[in-house]
Design a protein around this motif. Structure first.
Motif, short mmCIF file in Angstrom:
data_model
loop_
_atom_site.label_atom_id
_atom_site.label_comp_id
_atom_site.label_asym_id
_atom_site.label_seq_id
_atom_site.Cartn_x
_atom_site.Cartn_y
_atom_site.Cartn_z
N ALA A 66 -13.94 6.37 -6.32
CA ALA A 66 -12.54 6.46 -5.92
C ALA A 66 -11.95 5.06 -5.81
O ALA A 66 -12.65 4.09 -5.53
CB ALA A 66 -12.43 7.19 -4.60
N ASP A 67 -10.66 4.96 -6.01
CA ASP A 67 -9.92 3.71 -5.90
C ASP A 67 -8.92 3.89 -4.76
O ASP A 67 -7.97 4.67 -4.87
CB ASP A 67 -9.21 3.42 -7.22
N SER A 68 -9.12 3.17 -3.65
CA SER A 68 -8.28 3.37 -2.47
C SER A 68 -6.82 2.99 -2.71
O SER A 68 -5.94 3.42 -1.97
CB SER A 68 -8.83 2.58 -1.28
N ALA A 69 -6.55 2.23 -3.76
CA ALA A 69 -5.17 1.87 -4.10
C ALA A 69 -4.51 2.91 -5.00
O ALA A 69 -3.32 2.83 -5.27
CB ALA A 69 -5.12 0.51 -4.77
N CYS A 70 -5.27 3.89 -5.43
CA CYS A 70 -4.76 4.90 -6.36
C CYS A 70 -4.17 6.07 -5.58
O CYS A 70 -4.86 6.71 -4.78
CB CYS A 70 -5.90 5.39 -7.25
N PRO A 71 -2.89 6.40 -5.83
CA PRO A 71 -2.29 7.52 -5.09
C PRO A 71 -2.96 8.86 -5.37
O PRO A 71 -3.01 9.72 -4.49
CB PRO A 71 -0.83 7.51 -5.56
N PHE A 72 -3.48 9.06 -6.56
CA PHE A 72 -4.15 10.33 -6.86
C PHE A 72 -5.51 10.41 -6.18
O PHE A 72 -5.91 11.48 -5.71
CB PHE A 72 -4.26 10.57 -8.36
N CYS A 73 -6.24 9.29 -6.10
CA CYS A 73 -7.50 9.28 -5.35
C CYS A 73 -7.23 9.58 -3.88
O CYS A 73 -8.03 10.27 -3.23
CB CYS A 73 -8.20 7.94 -5.50
N ASN A 74 -6.10 9.10 -3.37
CA ASN A 74 -5.75 9.37 -1.97
C ASN A 74 -5.46 10.85 -1.76
O ASN A 74 -5.77 11.39 -0.69
CB ASN A 74 -4.57 8.51 -1.55
N ILE A 75 -4.88 11.51 -2.74
CA ILE A 75 -4.67 12.96 -2.64
C ILE A 75 -6.02 13.67 -2.69
O ILE A 75 -6.30 14.58 -1.89
CB ILE A 75 -3.73 13.46 -3.75
N VAL A 76 -6.89 13.24 -3.59
CA VAL A 76 -8.21 13.85 -3.71
C VAL A 76 -8.99 13.73 -2.41
O VAL A 76 -9.60 14.70 -1.94
CB VAL A 76 -9.01 13.22 -4.89
N ASP A 77 -8.96 12.54 -1.78
CA ASP A 77 -9.76 12.35 -0.56
C ASP A 77 -9.05 12.79 0.72
O ASP A 77 -9.61 12.70 1.81
CB ASP A 77 -10.27 10.92 -0.45
N GLY A 78 -7.81 13.25 0.61
CA GLY A 78 -7.10 13.78 1.76
C GLY A 78 -6.34 12.77 2.58
O GLY A 78 -5.74 13.13 3.60
N THR A 79 -6.31 11.49 2.17
CA THR A 79 -5.54 10.51 2.92
C THR A 79 -4.06 10.54 2.56
O THR A 79 -3.25 9.92 3.24
CB THR A 79 -6.09 9.08 2.72
N ALA A 80 -3.70 11.27 1.52
CA ALA A 80 -2.31 11.54 1.16
C ALA A 80 -2.17 13.04 0.94
O ALA A 80 -3.15 13.72 0.60
CB ALA A 80 -1.90 10.77 -0.09
N THR A 81 -0.98 13.54 1.15
CA THR A 81 -0.77 14.98 1.00
C THR A 81 -0.13 15.30 -0.33
O THR A 81 0.54 14.46 -0.94
CB THR A 81 0.11 15.53 2.14
N ALA A 82 -0.33 16.52 -0.75
CA ALA A 82 0.30 17.05 -1.97
C ALA A 82 0.33 18.56 -1.85
O ALA A 82 -0.43 19.16 -1.07
CB ALA A 82 -0.49 16.63 -3.21
N ASP A 83 1.19 19.18 -2.62
CA ASP A 83 1.25 20.64 -2.70
C ASP A 83 0.25 21.08 -3.75
O ASP A 83 0.52 21.03 -4.95
CB ASP A 83 2.67 21.08 -3.05
N VAL A 84 -0.93 21.47 -3.28
CA VAL A 84 -2.06 21.77 -4.15
C VAL A 84 -2.03 23.24 -4.58
O VAL A 84 -1.90 24.14 -3.74
CB VAL A 84 -3.39 21.44 -3.45
N ALA A 85 -2.15 23.45 -5.88
CA ALA A 85 -2.20 24.81 -6.43
C ALA A 85 -3.63 25.25 -6.72
O ALA A 85 -3.91 26.45 -6.75
CB ALA A 85 -1.36 24.88 -7.72
N TYR A 86 -4.54 24.29 -6.93
CA TYR A 86 -5.93 24.62 -7.27
C TYR A 86 -6.79 23.39 -7.00
O TYR A 86 -6.33 22.25 -7.16
CB TYR A 86 -6.05 25.01 -8.75
N ARG A 87 -8.03 23.65 -6.62
CA ARG A 87 -8.98 22.55 -6.44
C ARG A 87 -10.39 23.09 -6.60
O ARG A 87 -10.71 24.17 -6.12
CB ARG A 87 -8.82 21.93 -5.06
N ASP A 88 -11.22 22.31 -7.31
CA ASP A 88 -12.66 22.56 -7.33
C ASP A 88 -13.34 21.20 -7.23
O ASP A 88 -12.68 20.20 -6.92
CB ASP A 88 -13.08 23.40 -8.55
N ASP A 89 -14.62 21.13 -7.49
CA ASP A 89 -15.34 19.86 -7.34
C ASP A 89 -14.90 18.81 -8.35
O ASP A 89 -15.05 17.61 -8.11
CB ASP A 89 -16.85 20.06 -7.47
N ASN A 90 -14.35 19.22 -9.50
CA ASN A 90 -14.06 18.31 -10.60
C ASN A 90 -12.59 18.04 -10.84
O ASN A 90 -12.24 17.03 -11.45
CB ASN A 90 -14.67 18.85 -11.89
#
Length: 147
Positions: free
Chosen positions: A3-27
């Motif tokens: 993960a890249d802590s400066a990446c907004p998408f990595c922050n969504i993946v790790d939960g430090t940023a929020t998003a309206d998630v429609a689906y999630r799995d391990d990949n």
């Protein structure tokens, strides 16, 4: 890749940023962008930080492709769309603004506000088509072992 802590998408993946998630799995994670272009527009994003298509491995590509197709089918079932764009951009020249690979699944409607974006005419003269295909063929064949 990690993960890249400066990446907004990595922050969504790790939960430090929020998003309206429609689906999630391990990949893969699927969420609405900050400013959806149309009703149902989402991003399909690998959970692992991959900056662009040139850094993408076959396992992650398969996961992203599978969920992109599933998401396209879901959009067709959920909304009365007239068409669909699947857009994946790499590099600033291609308008990539977040350098974490992502696929836009964009439902299209005959009255939406998205302007046509494909140029009229060909950028490759007819006399050069065979040469262009040959150059690509040589490099595609040479890279088959990279998968």
């Amino acid at each position: 890749m990690t993960a890249d802590s400066a990446c907004p998408f990595c922050n969504i993946v790790d939960g430090t940023a929020t998003a309206d998630v429609a689906y999630r799995d391990d990949n893969v994670i699927v969420f609405l962008p900050d400013e959806p272009a149309t009703l149902g527009h989402v991003l399909v994003v690998p959970t692992e930080h991959v900056p662009d298509i040139w850094s993408l491995d076959a396992r992650t590509a398969e996961a992203v492709s599978r969920i992109t197709i599933r998401t396209a089918r879901a959009a067709k079932a959920a909304f009365q769309l007239d068409g669909l764009n699947v857009i994946q951009s790499n590099g600033e020249a291609a308008t990539q603004t977040v350098f974490h690979l992502h696929v836009h699944v964009v439902p299209r409607y005959s009255n939406d506000d998205i302007a046509p974006f494909w140029p009229i005419g060909s950028a490759v003269p007819d006399a050069d088509r065979v040469r262009v295909a040959g150059r690509l063929a040589a490099h595609i064949s040479a890279g088959l072992d990279d998968d």
